[in-house]
Structure formats: structure tokens, C-alpha cells
Design an enzyme around this catalytic site. Structure first.
Site, PDB file in Angstrom:
ATOM      1  N   HIS A  48      26.046  48.366  29.986  1.00 26.30           N
ATOM      2  CA  HIS A  48      26.602  49.287  31.076  1.00 26.30           C
ATOM      3  C   HIS A  48      25.691  49.258  32.222  1.00 26.30           C
ATOM      4  O   HIS A  48      25.965  49.433  33.249  1.00 26.30           O
ATOM      5  CB  HIS A  48      26.514  50.743  30.442  1.00 26.30           C
ATOM      6  CG  HIS A  48      27.623  50.837  29.425  1.00 26.30           C
ATOM      7  ND1 HIS A  48      27.574  51.699  28.499  1.00 26.30           N
ATOM      8  CD2 HIS A  48      28.840  50.323  29.746  1.00 26.30           C
ATOM      9  CE1 HIS A  48      28.911  51.592  27.795  1.00 26.30           C
ATOM     10  NE2 HIS A  48      29.688  50.812  28.522  1.00 26.30           N
ATOM     11  N   GLU A  98      40.441  30.090  23.842  1.00 18.75           N
ATOM     12  CA  GLU A  98      39.089  30.395  23.635  1.00 18.75           C
ATOM     13  C   GLU A  98      38.227  29.888  22.292  1.00 18.75           C
ATOM     14  O   GLU A  98      37.403  30.278  22.025  1.00 18.75           O
ATOM     15  CB  GLU A  98      38.890  31.960  23.823  1.00 18.75           C
ATOM     16  CG  GLU A  98      39.815  32.829  23.189  1.00 18.75           C
ATOM     17  CD  GLU A  98      39.715  34.089  23.782  1.00 18.75           C
ATOM     18  OE1 GLU A  98      38.755  34.402  24.251  1.00 18.75           O
ATOM     19  OE2 GLU A  98      40.487  34.964  23.145  1.00 18.75           O
ATOM     20  N   CYS A 133      39.779  32.962  32.882  1.00 22.81           N
ATOM     21  CA  CYS A 133      39.697  34.097  33.169  1.00 22.81           C
ATOM     22  C   CYS A 133      38.199  34.558  32.333  1.00 22.81           C
ATOM     23  O   CYS A 133      37.804  35.703  32.381  1.00 22.81           O
ATOM     24  CB  CYS A 133      40.557  35.043  32.529  1.00 22.81           C
ATOM     25  SG  CYS A 133      40.961  34.979  30.707  1.00 22.81           S
TER      26      CYS A 133
END
Ligand code: PEP
Ligand code: MG
Length: 581
Positions: free
Chosen positions: A194, A438, A509
Site C-alpha cells: 500500500h 499469463e 496488461c
């Protein structure tokens, strides 16, 4: 003596300042027995602390609302939601009553139960959400213990300082930003923590994972933080300082020039139009993305909707959330990715911890989990289908590794279509369906997938993790993370080629798409659709508009063939020549 400490670059930029070592430490609590007649008072004390924590956060939220740090608002909203969730508000009350213990201890026990659930998750992003639990619990604990003033006192007198901490709460980060902190350095955590996300949002340079910081740096020592390289230079000599000051000026000049690109089309110098989309988690991110000139959303990580709650959102709630996102985007396309979580246990967070899996990244994750837990998956598929009647939606499946898995999923989508027809609810009958590439198996067989889907999107975060066999959340092996590894480049270029032959679009992405050092290379490999963190949009756009794809193609071919690190570094340098750093 000047010396450099290496961590992981988490937020680009250069800061120069004296360091302040802030050892945060978790609030210490001990168990205290409560007499039966004191139980109600203790419950009242706990509830008052939760209410006060909410009021504080709401106040903080109002201060942020006027700025444009949307990630900050998102953190605060998440924490406010958690402070309403039964796992934080009711479970400790039950523990106080059953165990007849003090509120601090009950909250600690509940925190431990919640954290063990998050720890068992294999998805890095979700696992990082355990920090939310800690931050929220810590806030309430400090109020209970009467020590909440300490954190803000510590945050005082920080103007112009670089702070070194174990980890940061979003709220502390924000307070410190208001106090004029010029850079964050953390001992632990990866670039998805974070503190890292927040620092990027606030555009404050940050380095994370600087393990020896507290041992090697002295309070008040002058340091230079290079958030791109992930380096902290201690006691820099005058020549080093001059170099970094000049570099900082240069970065400021480049940023201001770049903001003019917001409304410019993403077209290369030789006229190739590129789709430049954004990765988002919340409607607020979509708003930022739109402001920064993204022409759509290339990855909407829907798992965010399922977090921090005891019961997963039902079809209606999901439908409303997807429609909200569509309306924020005002006609721009959105690619909604189906749930990518590591285990289903967080949907019932207050219950017992999930059994730890030996190799969680290789376990029951994303599409594997959805195919097993169809009660979770079918409502989401119906909600996405219904939302497709409201705007240009694409549906994307994560972690697909085999064609059989894809066929099974397509059958389920077909079944959902039938159900919606029976209910008389509209959907886009030609909703594009795509797969994320992926897993190396999927990249190698991209041609087989391309026959059955409308688009593919390369998720390099996982593709690199699985190809090089490095856990993406383990900072001990982060040094091996290498988007230019020939194996990675072969898989990427093979996937783009398979899409071209099948006549379907291929996007990227993963974080590689948002790193402007690789933009020209990817264009040279034929990539025409990028989806990046909103903060990276302008830098990538700049690399696009300055690129000559003919030249990029020639050099990209050479780079894919290059075996030696020195050769490929030289080719990358040639590719990026003349590019603003
Ligand atoms: C990826 O793996 O590259 C990706 C975009 O998905 P996530 O980071 O959500 O796993
Ligand atoms: Mg992924």
C-alpha cells in the site's frame, strides 16, 4: 563516506533530504480477564473506539476529497467499509463476551484469525490486503490503548524529510505527505504494498524492501532517494548531490512537458494508432484514467469487489458495480476480468483460516477456482453479460492454462446466456471474450486459444513469475525478475504473432506494458494495445508518439535473438535512444 543501499524502486523520482527513522511498531496488547459485570462496559468501550476510528477516517477522507489523490480516497473508503464489517465490529464483541477478556485482546485474536486467512492467499494483490486489516486494527487498538496521538506527533516536524519506516499505513502516509515528507523508504514489502501504491499516487519517490536501513542509516543523515533505481545514497559527496539535483530538475521539466499529451492521440511517428488503456480496480481509478487520457480500461480487477466482506456480492450488486464503471467511462470500452483470487476463504473471512497450500501460486487460483466454485462464478458471468447491454464491455478470463479449461468456461457462459434469455434480460450477444496469457503453457499454445476467443491479453506479472520460476511476492528473488529474459520475450512475441495470424487483437496488461523502457520494444514486437496503471499513461504515451515502428521492429527482432545480457542491453539502449527518461 558515501554509500548506497539497494531496495526496490516503488515510486519514481529523486528526493534529497535528511532521514528520519520512524520505528512504528505494532500496538502491544496483553490479555486481561474481565468480571462478568464488566463485560457490557468493555463491549461499550470497544464500540466507542470503533466509532471514533470511523470519525477520524471520515475526517481524513473529507480532507482528501478536495484533492485528486483518488487512490488515497480508495484506501480510506476500504478502511471505512472494514470498520462497518461484522468481522471487525461484531466478532470481537462475541470474543469479549465468550472469553470475558479485554477489548484489546479480543481485537488481537480476531486480527490474527483474519490475517491467517489473507496469508493463505496466493494472489499477491489480495495478500497485500492483509495490510488493510492490520492498519484498521492498529487504528482501533491505539484508540483503546490511548496512544493514538503518538503517530501524529511522530509525523510532526517532518517537512523536507525522507522517512524510513518498517511499513506505512495509508493514513500515516497521507499525514506525512501533508507534513511535507519528500520520500518514503520502507524496510519491508514489495512494490505492490500500500505504501508503494500510495506513494505513486501522491507522486512521492519511494524505495521499498531496504532490509538493513535501520542498521546502516543514522537519524538525521543526509540521503538521496532514487525511486526509479530503488537506491538510497547515504552521506552523498557534493559531486553526487550536484548530479542528483540536476537529474531532479530534468525530471520536473519532462513531467511538465508530458502533461500536454493528455488529449493527444496515441499514434506513433509513422502513423500507427495504438490503444492506450488503463488498469483499474475502482470507479475512482476509472475517473483518473479518463482524466489522464486513457481511451478505455484494459483490465478491471473485479476481485476488489469481493474483498473485506463476509459474503460475496450477488449478481445484482455486481451488475450495479459494473454499470457504474461503464457510466464513469462514458462510452469508452472496458475489459472486465473475472475473479482472480487464490482461495475462496476470504469470502467468509471471519471463519477459520484456509489450510496453507504448499505452492499457492501454482494452486487453485483464478479460473481454476471459479470453475470449481460455480456458485461464485455464474452470478459474475451473468452480471458481466447483463452489463454488456449497457456499454462496450469485453469479458476476460485469467490464468487459463489449457484449451479444455477454456471450453468448459465458454460452455458456462453459454449457459448464462440461456438463463438471461429465459429471464428476458438483455445482453450483448457478441460480447467479446478473451483470455489472459499469463501461464507459459498458454503462451506456447496461444495459436490454439486464438481459434476460440476474440482477443488475448498478456499478463506479464504472472507470465514472468511462472516462466522464470520466481515468486512475484518474494523480494529475495526479485533480482531475477527480468522482462527481457529471452524466454519471456519469445513467449510475448509468439503470442502477439499468434494473435496476428488469427486476426484477433492482442493486448498487454501486466506491469511490463506500463514501463516506458519497454514501450518501443513492445511496439516493435507488434503490440498495439497497452493497458497500464493510470499513473503511467502519459509516460507510455510519450514513448509511443516518439516511436518509429519500422526502426523499432528491426531492433526488437535483434533483441529477441540476443542471448547475452550485454547485447540485449545495448539493443534496448539503441531502441530507446533519444527518449526522454
Ligand atoms: C498479470 O499477471 O500480469 C496481471 C495483469 O494480472 P495480476 O497482476 O492481477 O495477477
Ligand atoms: Mg495475473
Amino acid at each position: 563516506m558515501t554509500f548506497a543501499l539497494n531496495g526496490i524502486g516503488a515510486s519514481k523520482g529523486i528526493a534529497i533530504g535528511r532521514i528520519r527513522l520512524l520505528e512504528r511498531g505494532r500496538a502491544e496488547v496483553a490479555e486481561r480477564a474481565i468480571a462478568p459485570e464488566e463485560v457490557n462496559d468493555e463491549v461499550g468501550r470497544f464500540r466507542r473506539a470503533v466509532r471514533r476510528a470511523r470519525t477520524e477516517l471520515e475526517r481524513l477522507g473529507r480532507r482528501v476529497a478536495s484533492g485528486d489523490a483518488t487512490d488515497v480516497s480508495a484506501f480510506i473508503d476500504t478502511h471505512l467499509l472494514m470498520l462497518q464489517d461484522a468481522s471487525i465490529t461484531s466478532a470481537p464483541v462475541r470474543i469479549i463476551r465468550e472469553r470475558r477478556c479485554n477489548a484489546e485482546w479480543a481485537l488481537k485474536l480476531q486480527r490474527d484469525a483474519l490475517v491467517s486467512v489473507f496469508d493463505a492467499m496466493e494472489d499477491a494483490y489480495l495478500r497485500s490486503r492483509r495490510d488493510d486489516v492490520d492498519h484498521v486494527v492498529d487504528r482501533v487498538q491505539r484508540i483503546l490503548l490511548g496512544t493514538e496521538g503518538e503517530a501524529s506527533a511522530r509525523a510532526k516536524r517532518l517537512a523536507g524529510r525522507v522517512v524510513l519506516v518498517d511499513d506505512l499505513t495509508p493514513a500515516d502516509t497521507l499525514l506525512m505527505q501533508h507534513q511535507g515528507v519528500v520520500a518514503f523508504v520502507t524496510q519491508y514489502g514489495g512494490p505492490n504494498s500500500h505504501a508503494a501504491i500510495l506513494a505513486r499516487s501522491l507522486r512521492i519517490p519511494a524505495v521499498v524492501g531496504l532490509h538493513d536501513g535501520f542498521r546502516l542509516l543514522a537519524d538525521d543523515e543526509l540521503v538521496v532517494v532514487d525511486g526509479r533505481q530503488g537506491v538510497v545514497m547515504a552521506s552523498p559527496k557534493p559531486a553526487v548531490l550536484r548530479h542528483f539535483r540536476a537529474r531532479r530538475l530534468e525530471i520536473a521539466r519532462i513531467r511538465s512537458t508530458r502533461s500536454r499529451l493528455r488529449r493527444a492521440p496515441a499514434v506513433t511517428r509513422d502513423g500507427e494508432a495504438v490503444h492506450l488503456h488503463a488498469n483499474v480496480e475502482l470507479p475512482a481509478d476509472a475517473l483518473t484514467a479518463r482524466k489522464e487520457g486513457a481511451t478505455g480500461v484494459g483490465l478491471y480487477r473485479t476481485e476488489y469487489l469481493f474483498m473485506n466482506r463476509a459474503v460475496p456480492p450477488d449478481e445484482e450488486e455486481q451488475y450495479a458495480a459494473y454499470c457504474e464503471m461503464i457510466s464513469v467511462l462514458r462510452g469508452a470500452p472496458i475489459t472486465i476480468r473475472t475473479l482472480d483470487i487464490g482461495a475462496d476463504k476470504q469470502l467468509d473471512g471471519a471463519k477459520a483460516a484456509a489450510p496453507a497450500t504448499l505452492n499457492p501460486a501454482l494452486g487453485l487460483r483464478a479460473i481454476r477456482l471459479c470453475l470449481k466454485e460455480q456458485n461464485l462464478f455464474l452470478p459474475q458471468l451473468r452480471a458481466i453479460l447483463r452489463a454488456s447491454a449497457r456499454g462496450p464491455v469485453r469479458l476476460m478470463l485469467p490464468m487459463i492454462s489449457g484449451v479444455a479449461e477454456l471450453m468448459q468456461t465458454l460452455e458456462m457462459i453459454e449457459r448464462c446466456r440461456g438463463e438471461l434469455v429465459a429471464r428476458g434480460q438483455p445482453f450483448d450477444p457478441s460480447l467479446p471474450i478473451g483470455v489472459m496469457i499469463e501461464v507459459p503453457a498458454a503462451a506456447i499454445c496461444a495459436d490454439l486459444f486464438a481459434r476460440h476467443v476474440d482477443f488475448m491479453s498478456i499478463g506479464t506479472n504472472d507470465l514472468i513469475q511462472y516462466t522464470i520460476a520466481i515468486d512475484r511476492v518474494d523480494d529475495e528473488v526479485n533480482y531475477l525478475y527480468d522482462p527481457l529474459h529471452p524466454a519471456v520475450l519469445r513467449l510475448v512475441s509468439g503470442t502477439i504473432e499468434a494473435g496476428r495470424k488469427a486476426g484477433i487483437p492482442v493486448a498487454m496488461c501486466g506491469e511490463m506494458a506500463g514501463d516506458a523502457r519497454y514501450t518501443r520494444l513492445l511496439l516493435g514486437l507488434g503490440l498495439q494495445e497497452f493497458s497500464v496503471h493510470p499513473g503511467a499513461l502519459l509516460e507510455v504515451k510519450q514513448a509511443i508518439v516518439e516511436c518509429d515502428t519500422h526502426e523499432a521492429r528491426r531492433l526488437a527482432r535483434r533483441l529477441v535473438r540476443a542471448g547475452r545480457v550485454e547485447t540485449r542491453d545495448a539493443v534496448l539502449e539503441a531502441l530507446n535512444r533519444g527518449m526522454a527518461a
